[in-house]
Enzyme design. Structure first.
Site, mmCIF file in Angstrom:
data_model
loop_
_atom_site.group_PDB
_atom_site.id
_atom_site.type_symbol
_atom_site.label_atom_id
_atom_site.label_comp_id
_atom_site.label_asym_id
_atom_site.label_seq_id
_atom_site.Cartn_x
_atom_site.Cartn_y
_atom_site.Cartn_z
ATOM 1 N N ASP A 43 -5.774 -11.364 14.208
ATOM 2 C CA ASP A 43 -4.775 -10.357 14.617
ATOM 3 C C ASP A 43 -4.904 -9.999 16.093
ATOM 4 O O ASP A 43 -4.003 -9.399 16.666
ATOM 5 C CB ASP A 43 -4.873 -9.102 13.733
ATOM 6 C CG ASP A 43 -6.214 -8.399 13.830
ATOM 7 O OD1 ASP A 43 -7.213 -9.052 14.207
ATOM 8 O OD2 ASP A 43 -6.270 -7.198 13.542
ATOM 9 N N LYS B 151 2.711 1.721 7.243
ATOM 10 C CA LYS B 151 3.173 0.921 8.376
ATOM 11 C C LYS B 151 4.194 1.692 9.202
ATOM 12 O O LYS B 151 4.744 2.700 8.754
ATOM 13 C CB LYS B 151 3.808 -0.391 7.881
ATOM 14 C CG LYS B 151 2.848 -1.294 7.145
ATOM 15 C CD LYS B 151 1.621 -1.625 7.960
ATOM 16 C CE LYS B 151 1.746 -2.928 8.708
ATOM 17 N NZ LYS B 151 0.454 -3.344 9.303
ATOM 18 N N ARG C 80 0.844 -1.197 0.000
ATOM 19 C CA ARG C 80 0.000 0.000 0.000
ATOM 20 C C ARG C 80 0.885 1.254 0.000
ATOM 21 O O ARG C 80 2.070 1.184 0.243
ATOM 22 C CB ARG C 80 -0.914 0.004 1.243
ATOM 23 C CG ARG C 80 -2.007 -1.039 1.190
ATOM 24 C CD ARG C 80 -2.742 -1.153 2.513
ATOM 25 N NE ARG C 80 -1.895 -1.702 3.570
ATOM 26 C CZ ARG C 80 -2.268 -1.854 4.834
ATOM 27 N NH1 ARG C 80 -3.478 -1.471 5.212
ATOM 28 N NH2 ARG C 80 -1.451 -2.374 5.721
ATOM 29 N N HIS D 110 0.802 0.961 16.057
ATOM 30 C CA HIS D 110 0.644 -0.218 16.943
ATOM 31 C C HIS D 110 1.819 -0.329 17.917
ATOM 32 O O HIS D 110 2.530 -1.335 17.964
ATOM 33 C CB HIS D 110 0.504 -1.502 16.099
ATOM 34 C CG HIS D 110 -0.754 -1.525 15.269
ATOM 35 N ND1 HIS D 110 -2.009 -1.720 15.812
ATOM 36 C CD2 HIS D 110 -0.957 -1.339 13.944
ATOM 37 C CE1 HIS D 110 -2.924 -1.669 14.866
ATOM 38 N NE2 HIS D 110 -2.317 -1.428 13.721
ATOM 39 N N GLU E 133 -4.445 4.094 14.065
ATOM 40 C CA GLU E 133 -5.349 3.189 14.787
ATOM 41 C C GLU E 133 -5.888 3.763 16.089
ATOM 42 O O GLU E 133 -6.818 3.203 16.663
ATOM 43 C CB GLU E 133 -4.674 1.835 15.040
ATOM 44 C CG GLU E 133 -3.602 1.803 16.118
ATOM 45 C CD GLU E 133 -2.226 2.248 15.617
ATOM 46 O OE1 GLU E 133 -2.103 2.687 14.461
ATOM 47 O OE2 GLU E 133 -1.260 2.161 16.412
ATOM 48 N N TYR F 208 0.029 3.945 10.614
ATOM 49 C CA TYR F 208 -0.294 2.925 11.625
ATOM 50 C C TYR F 208 0.960 2.700 12.450
ATOM 51 O O TYR F 208 2.051 2.496 11.890
ATOM 52 C CB TYR F 208 -0.671 1.590 10.960
ATOM 53 C CG TYR F 208 -2.048 1.549 10.330
ATOM 54 C CD1 TYR F 208 -3.197 1.771 11.096
ATOM 55 C CD2 TYR F 208 -2.215 1.249 8.983
ATOM 56 C CE1 TYR F 208 -4.465 1.716 10.509
ATOM 57 C CE2 TYR F 208 -3.476 1.195 8.398
ATOM 58 C CZ TYR F 208 -4.601 1.433 9.178
ATOM 59 O OH TYR F 208 -5.847 1.383 8.620
HETATM 60 N N1 LIG Z 1 -7.050 -10.177 9.561
HETATM 61 C C1 LIG Z 1 -7.075 -8.957 9.034
HETATM 62 O O1 LIG Z 1 -6.440 -8.703 8.009
HETATM 63 C C2 LIG Z 1 -7.928 -7.887 9.655
HETATM 64 C C3 LIG Z 1 -8.249 -6.736 8.928
HETATM 65 C C4 LIG Z 1 -9.116 -5.797 9.512
HETATM 66 C C5 LIG Z 1 -9.615 -6.024 10.800
HETATM 67 N N2 LIG Z 1 -9.251 -7.162 11.491
HETATM 68 C C6 LIG Z 1 -9.759 -7.481 12.833
HETATM 69 O O2 LIG Z 1 -11.105 -7.916 12.791
HETATM 70 C C7 LIG Z 1 -11.659 -7.797 14.100
HETATM 71 C C8 LIG Z 1 -13.039 -7.158 14.026
HETATM 72 O O3 LIG Z 1 -12.908 -5.799 13.646
HETATM 73 P P1 LIG Z 1 -14.190 -4.843 13.459
HETATM 74 O O4 LIG Z 1 -13.683 -3.578 12.876
HETATM 75 O O5 LIG Z 1 -15.300 -5.571 12.787
HETATM 76 O O6 LIG Z 1 -14.607 -4.576 14.980
HETATM 77 P P2 LIG Z 1 -16.014 -3.980 15.487
HETATM 78 O O7 LIG Z 1 -15.743 -3.375 16.822
HETATM 79 O O8 LIG Z 1 -16.650 -3.154 14.432
HETATM 80 O O9 LIG Z 1 -16.929 -5.294 15.670
HETATM 81 C C9 LIG Z 1 -16.696 -6.257 16.634
HETATM 82 C C10 LIG Z 1 -18.026 -6.867 17.024
HETATM 83 O O10 LIG Z 1 -17.753 -7.998 17.867
HETATM 84 C C11 LIG Z 1 -18.842 -8.073 18.761
HETATM 85 N N3 LIG Z 1 -18.574 -8.986 19.862
HETATM 86 C C12 LIG Z 1 -17.843 -8.780 20.994
HETATM 87 N N4 LIG Z 1 -17.877 -9.892 21.763
HETATM 88 C C13 LIG Z 1 -18.627 -10.814 21.101
HETATM 89 C C14 LIG Z 1 -19.046 -12.158 21.374
HETATM 90 N N5 LIG Z 1 -18.689 -12.765 22.505
HETATM 91 N N6 LIG Z 1 -19.800 -12.786 20.446
HETATM 92 C C15 LIG Z 1 -20.167 -12.188 19.284
HETATM 93 N N7 LIG Z 1 -19.826 -10.917 19.001
HETATM 94 C C16 LIG Z 1 -19.067 -10.249 19.885
HETATM 95 C C17 LIG Z 1 -19.055 -6.627 19.182
HETATM 96 O O11 LIG Z 1 -20.320 -6.447 19.810
HETATM 97 C C18 LIG Z 1 -18.928 -5.912 17.831
HETATM 98 O O12 LIG Z 1 -20.191 -5.792 17.192
HETATM 99 C C19 LIG Z 1 -10.628 -6.971 14.891
HETATM 100 O O13 LIG Z 1 -9.839 -7.846 15.674
HETATM 101 C C20 LIG Z 1 -9.796 -6.340 13.804
HETATM 102 O O14 LIG Z 1 -8.484 -6.009 14.264
HETATM 103 C C21 LIG Z 1 -8.407 -8.085 10.923
#
Ligand SMILES: NC(=O)c1ccc[n+]([C@@H]2O[C@H](COP(=O)([O-])OP(=O)(O)OC[C@H]3O[C@@H](n4cnc5c(N)ncnc54)[C@H](O)[C@@H]3O)[C@@H](O)[C@H]2O)c1
Length: 370
Positions: free
Chosen positions: A269, A74, A15, A95, A117, A93
């Site tokens: 993550d 990054k 990116r 972190h 972030e 970012y």
């Molecule tokens: N792997 C990747 O490349 C990548 C990329 C972007 C984001 N992410 C990760 O994805 C994850 C989600 O991000 P997001 O932006 O959607 O967060 P978000 O805060 O928008 O959504 C998280 C949801 O999880 C729910 N939640 C909490 N505890 C719960 C449970 N016990 N059961 C069911 N739901 C529950 C919350 O109520 C909320 O609605 C984060 O860890 C983020 O870092 C990973």
């Protein structure tokens, strides 16, 4: 202001922190922009597209040396530490909490480190993280559909089904940004979609948004246990802000899933919400546990760097323009969301979580900037 955009040096990072549209907006506001030659290539943006908008291209050393504000994607790597200058704004970012060495390097360089972030609005939302969750949520279904193919290790399922054959069953854990975006694409493909959350208001919003076409369920061990047995594709998108993701799917539950089902745990993550998930890379994204394909890529947006670059810069540009236009002191005083992004300020630790990680006390921004 002199704005500098280096090429990302982290392995695999394709990116770039500014697009030609961003250059045009900055130049129109009276700023100067220097882009490292080739910085946009990973996102299929050629140098000429930047220079056409009146940016200058230069070598990395020159970009860093000239810039009042450096825009990156990054965190800086050790080879970049000597390039940072006192008082320079670094917007990227970061972190920092898990990497004390980087925090110390930023302190030593006396830069003003503003982390994408931790930019946070009053309602708690994270506007510069959301675009990557949108990308990852949508991509999770695309990747899941790919690995459901027999030749890719999956059960051999077409998510859409065909007349006379039912569609695939998709279960989404978490109805946040990742979850809602995953549900949207799964529904668009014609799959049979269920989504679970502990927040009833989120489930109400999903019910409204998709006109009842997505099944909403309260997230608890009983319901998860039930839906997993039917799932062809499980997508994890759970987040408890600032904490490790809760483990909602135990290895015993995974063992009850269908042979060749696929798990894409986007929350990997933050540790993931499936006991058997561990981080993987785009070069080797999947592995199999008790017959279930696991996909644990921790940097999914890197698979689609061009889309991710445009999504990220759409969100960062208004803050970039504010920082460049008002200067960092006034911009952070006037914009509380941006102020939350400040992690370090000329050697002082400003963000409480970053200071805590180093066992130190944070200095409030108000005490530094007047
Ligand atoms: N792997 C990747 O490349 C990548 C990329 C972007 C984001 N992410 C990760 O994805 C994850 C989600 O991000 P997001 O932006 O959607 O967060 P978000 O805060 O928008 O959504 C998280 C949801 O999880 C729910 N939640 C909490 N505890 C719960 C449970 N016990 N059961 C069911 N739901 C529950 C919350 O109520 C909320 O609605 C984060 O860890 C983020 O870092 C990973």
């Amino acid at each position: 202001m002199n704005v500098g955009v280096p090429r990302e040096v982290k392995p695999g990072e394709q990116r770039v922190a500014l697009t030609p549209a961003g250059v045009r907006a900055l130049i129109a506001a009276g700023h100067r922009v220097t882009i490292e030659a080739g910085a946009g290539l990973g996102s299929s943006i050629r140098d000429e597209e930047y220079t056409r908008e009146s940016a200058t291209t230069a070598a990395a050393d020159q970009v860093w040396a000239q810039a009042d504000m450096i825009l990156k994607v990054k965190e800086p790597l050790p080879e970049e530490y000597p390039r940072m200058r006192p008082g320079q704004i670094l917007f990227t970012y970061l972190h920092l909490a898990p990497v004390p060495e980087l925090t110390r390097a930023l302190q030593a360089a006396e830069v003003i480190g503003i982390a994408y972030e931790t930019v946070q609005r009053a309602d708690g939302s994270l506007p510069l993280l959301a675009p990557m969750s949108e990308v990852a949520g949508r991509l999770a279904v695309q990747e899941g559909a790919f690995y459901l193919a027999k030749a890719h290790g999956g059960r051999g399922i077409l998510l859409a089904g065909v007349p006379g054959v039912p569609p695939g069953n998709v279960v989404v854990l978490g109805a946040g940004v990742v979850g809602v975006n995953a549900a949207r694409i799964a529904l668009g493909l014609g799959a049979d979609v269920s989504i679970l959350d502990i927040n009833l208001d989120r489930l109400r919003a999903v019910d409204d948004l998709f006109h009842g076409r997505v099944i909403t369920l309260m997230s608890n061990a009983f319901n998860i246990d039930q839906v997993l047995r039917r799932a062809d594709l499980l997508i994890g998108g759970v987040l408890v802000a600032g904490a490790r993701a809760p483990v909602l799917v135990t290895k015993e539950m995974v063992a009850t899933m269908k042979e060749g089902a696929v798990i894409v745990d986007v929350a990997v993550d933050q540790g993931g919400s499936v006991e058997t998930i561990h981080p993987t890379t785009l070069l080797d994204p999947t592995y199999v546990v008790t017959g279930v394909v696991h996909y644990g890529v921790a940097n999914m947006p890197a698979l689609v760097p061009r889309t991710s670059t445009f999504a990220l810069t759409n969100a960062t540009l208004p803050y970039v323009l504010e920082l460049a236009g008002r200067g960092v002191a006034t911009a952070t005083r006037r914009n509380a969301a941006l102020a939350k992004g400040v992690n370090v300020w000329r050697g002082k630790l400003v963000h409480p979580a970053v200071a805590h990680a180093l066992g130190e006390r944070a200095t409030p921004l108000e005490a530094i900037v007047d």
